[in-house]
Design an enzyme around this catalytic site. Structure first.
Site, short mmCIF file in Angstrom:
data_model
loop_
_atom_site.label_atom_id
_atom_site.label_comp_id
_atom_site.label_asym_id
_atom_site.label_seq_id
_atom_site.Cartn_x
_atom_site.Cartn_y
_atom_site.Cartn_z
N ASP A 99 1.20 -1.21 -0.03
CA ASP A 99 -0.48 -0.08 -0.20
C ASP A 99 0.39 1.20 -0.48
O ASP A 99 0.64 2.14 -0.61
CB ASP A 99 -0.82 0.58 1.23
CG ASP A 99 -1.52 -0.81 0.97
OD1 ASP A 99 -3.25 -0.71 1.10
OD2 ASP A 99 -1.72 -2.16 1.97
N ASP A 126 -5.99 5.11 -5.18
CA ASP A 126 -6.47 4.24 -4.40
C ASP A 126 -5.31 2.96 -4.91
O ASP A 126 -5.19 2.45 -6.13
CB ASP A 126 -8.10 3.16 -4.23
CG ASP A 126 -7.95 2.26 -3.89
OD1 ASP A 126 -6.63 2.34 -2.94
OD2 ASP A 126 -8.68 1.70 -3.61
N THR A 151 -6.84 -4.43 -0.12
CA THR A 151 -5.87 -4.99 0.78
C THR A 151 -5.95 -6.37 1.55
O THR A 151 -5.19 -6.88 1.42
CB THR A 151 -5.46 -3.66 1.63
OG1 THR A 151 -5.63 -2.61 0.65
CG2 THR A 151 -4.71 -4.19 2.76
N LYS A 198 -14.55 -5.16 -9.19
CA LYS A 198 -16.24 -5.60 -9.30
C LYS A 198 -17.11 -4.82 -10.44
O LYS A 198 -17.95 -5.32 -11.21
CB LYS A 198 -16.94 -5.23 -7.88
CG LYS A 198 -16.78 -6.13 -6.76
CD LYS A 198 -17.78 -5.95 -4.89
CE LYS A 198 -17.81 -6.32 -4.60
NZ LYS A 198 -15.80 -5.86 -3.39
N ASP A 249 -11.89 4.38 -3.18
CA ASP A 249 -12.68 2.90 -3.83
C ASP A 249 -13.55 3.24 -5.14
O ASP A 249 -13.54 1.39 -5.63
CB ASP A 249 -13.34 2.65 -2.88
CG ASP A 249 -12.55 1.53 -1.35
OD1 ASP A 249 -11.42 1.05 -2.28
OD2 ASP A 249 -13.45 2.27 -0.34
#
Length: 358
Positions: free
Chosen positions: A110, A173, A178, A271, A299
């Protein structure tokens, strides 16, 4: 008696003319000096191609250039994500809890991806506001240069388009999914960049680091990805977060019928890609993406932009458009679809909105 005339001597005429010239000089010298100074000060605006656009407040930003550097940033961030995972040096730790009480993970992947993506974008467009999921540590500041090259596929599909720098907000992002990343569920992991203009998402980039697949799209521009051609609106395949599958399943089956398929998955980027034509074997396919709780804007912004560019929709569960300004969270849950009657879907799911603020 005849009127007495007044006659000026030649010397007086000369003095009068000199005074007139003096007045004209003072009037126009200031004007000409001002025009000259304006010309001189305006010269830097015509700087060479190496000068970053949007480098000062009030400047213009070319969205085609911003798309090109966004694709590069997502790719560079993905390289860090992949390197850390394959080297098994995650150094995972909890950074807090979600509203639902689940631990949020933070890894070296990250942080390194965030640093690479943030500073690449900031170096290229220093006047643009950038919002990231991870905190930027000034002690780790670095210059990540951009050679200002634009990939051929973007050149061919996207025309230059300038907008005021102050109207632009970039959402990044650096590592979506994660939790799945720590579980080595690599197919769900993405890096994402979104560009919003006046709060509306117009550029979206979703990159899958472990397959090197990148989807990008620009509203009223073009894209390198398409929507899937076949859907089943009567019994849709609904993709949801792994942790929310139980919440959605009961209501979804009551609404769409017992044949409705619920697909639990990780990562908002993954998604959204499930609604599109992605040429990968490990990419699941769905007709509708539903999220029933609070979610952060980094997100979902990139996916929202991609869907908008392709004629799709991503709204709150009540059908409201999501604005990408102000706070970093979206309170109203979301429902996303493409090539379907989005309004009819919302009307079928009234009960889900009640859980979105929990």
């Amino acid at each position: 008696m005849a009127p007495m005339g007044i006659r000026l001597s030649p010397l007086g005429m000369a003095v009068f003319c000199l005074l007139g010239l003096g007045v004209l000089y003072h009037l126009y010298s200031g004007f000409l000096a001002g025009r000259f100074a304006f010309f001189m000060l305006s010269e830097p605006a015509a700087a060479g191609p190496e000068t970053p656009r949007g480098s000062a407040a009030g400047g213009a930003v070319d969205l085609r250039e911003l798309l090109a550097v966004s694709v590069l940033a997502a790719t560079r961030g993905g390289e860090e994500v992949k390197r850390v995972r394959e080297g098994n040096v995650l150094n995972a730790k909890a950074k807090g809890k979600t509203r639902e009480g689940a631990e949020e993970q933070l890894t070296t992947g990250d942080l390194l991806s965030n640093r690479r993506m943030f500073y690449l974008l900031k170096s290229a467009f220093p006047a643009v506001q950038i919002n990231s999921e991870e905190r930027v540590d000034t002690a780790d500041q670095e210059t990540v240069p951009w050679d200002r090259s634009i990939p051929e596929d973007i050149k061919q599909k996207i025309q230059p388009k300038e907008v005021p720098a102050e109207s632009v907000t970039v959402w990044i992002d650096p590592l979506d999914a994660t939790q799945e990343y720590t579980e080595d569920l690599r197919q769900y992991v993405t890096t994402m960049v979104c560009v919003a203009v006046n709060g509306k998402p117009v550029i979206g980039v979703i990159h899958k680091p472990f397959s090197s697949f990148t989807a990008w799209a620009m509203v009223d521009g073009g894209s390198n990805i398409k929507a899937r051609s076949s859907y089943n609106e009567k019994t849709p395949r609904i993709i949801v977060s792994r942790s929310h599958a139980g919440k959605v399943e009961q209501v979804a089956r009551q609404t769409f019928g017992n044949k409705t398929v619920i697909i639990p998955a990780g990562g908002a980027g993954y998604k959204v890609l499930a609604l599109l034509d992605v040429p990968e074997k490990n990419q699941e396919e769905a007709d509708v993406y539903i999220h029933v709780t609070y979610i952060k804007k980094w997100d979902i912004c990139a996916g929202n932009a991609v869907l908008r560019a392709l004629g799709g929709h991503m709204t709150t569960l009540t059908g409201e458009e999501i604005s990408y300004t102000g706070s970093d969270g979206n309170e109203g849950g979301l429902i996303a679809s493409i090539n379907m009657n989005h309004k009819a879907l919302i009307e079928k799911l009234p009960d889900l909105e009640k859980t979105s603020h929990k």
